[in-house]
Design a protein around this motif. Sequence first.
Motif, PDB file in Angstrom:
ATOM      1  N   GLY A   1      26.073  32.289 -61.900  1.00  0.00           N
ATOM      2  CA  GLY A   1      24.639  32.217 -61.710  1.00  0.00           C
ATOM      3  C   GLY A   1      24.062  30.952 -62.319  1.00  0.00           C
ATOM      4  O   GLY A   1      24.759  30.182 -62.979  1.00  0.00           O
ATOM      5  N   GLY A   2      22.770  30.753 -62.078  1.00  0.00           N
ATOM      6  CA  GLY A   2      22.111  29.593 -62.629  1.00  0.00           C
ATOM      7  C   GLY A   2      20.823  29.294 -61.890  1.00  0.00           C
ATOM      8  O   GLY A   2      20.327  30.119 -61.116  1.00  0.00           O
TER       9      GLY A   2
ATOM     10  N   SER B   1      22.989  26.268 -52.833  1.00  0.00           N
ATOM     11  CA  SER B   1      24.055  27.271 -52.782  1.00  0.00           C
ATOM     12  C   SER B   1      24.573  27.588 -54.174  1.00  0.00           C
ATOM     13  O   SER B   1      24.517  26.740 -55.076  1.00  0.00           O
ATOM     14  CB  SER B   1      25.230  26.759 -51.927  1.00  0.00           C
ATOM     15  N   LEU B   2      25.056  28.784 -54.323  1.00  0.00           N
ATOM     16  CA  LEU B   2      25.772  29.215 -55.527  1.00  0.00           C
ATOM     17  C   LEU B   2      26.904  30.122 -55.096  1.00  0.00           C
ATOM     18  O   LEU B   2      26.822  30.805 -54.062  1.00  0.00           O
ATOM     19  CB  LEU B   2      24.861  29.987 -56.478  1.00  0.00           C
ATOM     20  N   ARG B   3      27.949  30.159 -55.920  1.00  0.00           N
ATOM     21  CA  ARG B   3      29.049  31.081 -55.686  1.00  0.00           C
ATOM     22  C   ARG B   3      29.225  31.932 -56.929  1.00  0.00           C
ATOM     23  O   ARG B   3      29.577  31.430 -58.004  1.00  0.00           O
ATOM     24  CB  ARG B   3      30.333  30.319 -55.385  1.00  0.00           C
ATOM     25  N   LEU B   4      28.986  33.221 -56.770  1.00  0.00           N
ATOM     26  CA  LEU B   4      29.173  34.164 -57.870  1.00  0.00           C
ATOM     27  C   LEU B   4      30.592  34.701 -57.852  1.00  0.00           C
ATOM     28  O   LEU B   4      31.162  34.924 -56.779  1.00  0.00           O
ATOM     29  CB  LEU B   4      28.185  35.318 -57.760  1.00  0.00           C
ATOM     30  N   SER B   5      31.127  34.925 -59.044  1.00  0.00           N
ATOM     31  CA  SER B   5      32.451  35.515 -59.188  1.00  0.00           C
ATOM     32  C   SER B   5      32.346  36.786 -60.006  1.00  0.00           C
ATOM     33  O   SER B   5      31.504  36.891 -60.904  1.00  0.00           O
ATOM     34  CB  SER B   5      33.399  34.544 -59.893  1.00  0.00           C
ATOM     35  N   CYS B   6      33.209  37.723 -59.703  1.00  0.00           N
ATOM     36  CA  CYS B   6      33.325  38.966 -60.470  1.00  0.00           C
ATOM     37  C   CYS B   6      34.808  39.179 -60.745  1.00  0.00           C
ATOM     38  O   CYS B   6      35.569  39.468 -59.817  1.00  0.00           O
ATOM     39  CB  CYS B   6      32.736  40.129 -59.693  1.00  0.00           C
ATOM     40  N   VAL B   7      35.188  39.011 -61.993  1.00  0.00           N
ATOM     41  CA  VAL B   7      36.579  39.210 -62.389  1.00  0.00           C
ATOM     42  C   VAL B   7      36.708  40.598 -62.980  1.00  0.00           C
ATOM     43  O   VAL B   7      35.965  40.972 -63.899  1.00  0.00           O
ATOM     44  CB  VAL B   7      37.021  38.143 -63.398  1.00  0.00           C
TER      45      VAL B   7
ATOM     46  N   LYS C   1      44.107  38.298 -57.407  1.00  0.00           N
ATOM     47  CA  LYS C   1      43.405  37.590 -58.469  1.00  0.00           C
ATOM     48  C   LYS C   1      42.377  38.464 -59.180  1.00  0.00           C
ATOM     49  O   LYS C   1      41.665  37.995 -60.067  1.00  0.00           O
ATOM     50  CB  LYS C   1      42.713  36.352 -57.890  1.00  0.00           C
ATOM     51  N   ASN C   2      42.293  39.725 -58.741  1.00  0.00           N
ATOM     52  CA  ASN C   2      41.339  40.660 -59.351  1.00  0.00           C
ATOM     53  C   ASN C   2      39.912  40.112 -59.336  1.00  0.00           C
ATOM     54  O   ASN C   2      39.157  40.304 -60.304  1.00  0.00           O
ATOM     55  CB  ASN C   2      41.755  40.999 -60.785  1.00  0.00           C
ATOM     56  N   THR C   3      39.557  39.473 -58.239  1.00  0.00           N
ATOM     57  CA  THR C   3      38.277  38.782 -58.187  1.00  0.00           C
ATOM     58  C   THR C   3      37.561  39.049 -56.868  1.00  0.00           C
ATOM     59  O   THR C   3      38.195  39.126 -55.806  1.00  0.00           O
ATOM     60  CB  THR C   3      38.475  37.266 -58.370  1.00  0.00           C
ATOM     61  N   VAL C   4      36.258  39.169 -56.973  1.00  0.00           N
ATOM     62  CA  VAL C   4      35.372  39.282 -55.821  1.00  0.00           C
ATOM     63  C   VAL C   4      34.346  38.155 -55.940  1.00  0.00           C
ATOM     64  O   VAL C   4      33.871  37.862 -57.039  1.00  0.00           O
ATOM     65  CB  VAL C   4      34.665  40.645 -55.789  1.00  0.00           C
ATOM     66  N   TRP C   5      34.001  37.567 -54.804  1.00  0.00           N
ATOM     67  CA  TRP C   5      33.039  36.469 -54.795  1.00  0.00           C
ATOM     68  C   TRP C   5      31.847  36.795 -53.903  1.00  0.00           C
ATOM     69  O   TRP C   5      31.955  37.607 -52.955  1.00  0.00           O
ATOM     70  CB  TRP C   5      33.682  35.182 -54.261  1.00  0.00           C
ATOM     71  N   LEU C   6      30.744  36.140 -54.195  1.00  0.00           N
ATOM     72  CA  LEU C   6      29.592  36.172 -53.307  1.00  0.00           C
ATOM     73  C   LEU C   6      29.139  34.723 -53.133  1.00  0.00           C
ATOM     74  O   LEU C   6      28.594  34.128 -54.067  1.00  0.00           O
ATOM     75  CB  LEU C   6      28.454  37.025 -53.873  1.00  0.00           C
TER      76      LEU C   6
END
Length: 114
Positions: A9-10, A17-23, A75-80
């Motif tokens: 975030g930011g 654009s932004l790319r969010l990650s969820c680990v 990678k145990n990760t989800v992105w938006l």
Amino acid sequence: QVTLVESGGGLVQPGGSLRLSCVVSGLTLRRYVMSWYRQAPGKERELVSRITTNDDTNYSDSVKGRFIISRDNDKNTVWLQMNSLKPEDTAVYYCQAQWIGTYWGQGTQVTVSS
């Protein structure tokens, strides 16, 4: 112990654009439906996007065509991926994992402003 940690975030200008990650840790990600929610000040938390265990996706009408959800179970990760951001996208964005039980991350702030 299950943990979901959002990042990315930011502050961004409209149209950016932004790319969010969820680990995720402590669970087998491939078994879980993963979602992104957001909550703006004074508003209820709302579903933004969801990706199933079969990689089927859906989006709220307000973000359809601008946001893309994806996952990598290894990678145990989800992105938006959030494109063409608007001021009304300003909110705290939360990651959710759902299968046997529901788990939430702590959220990441996204602010869209010039």
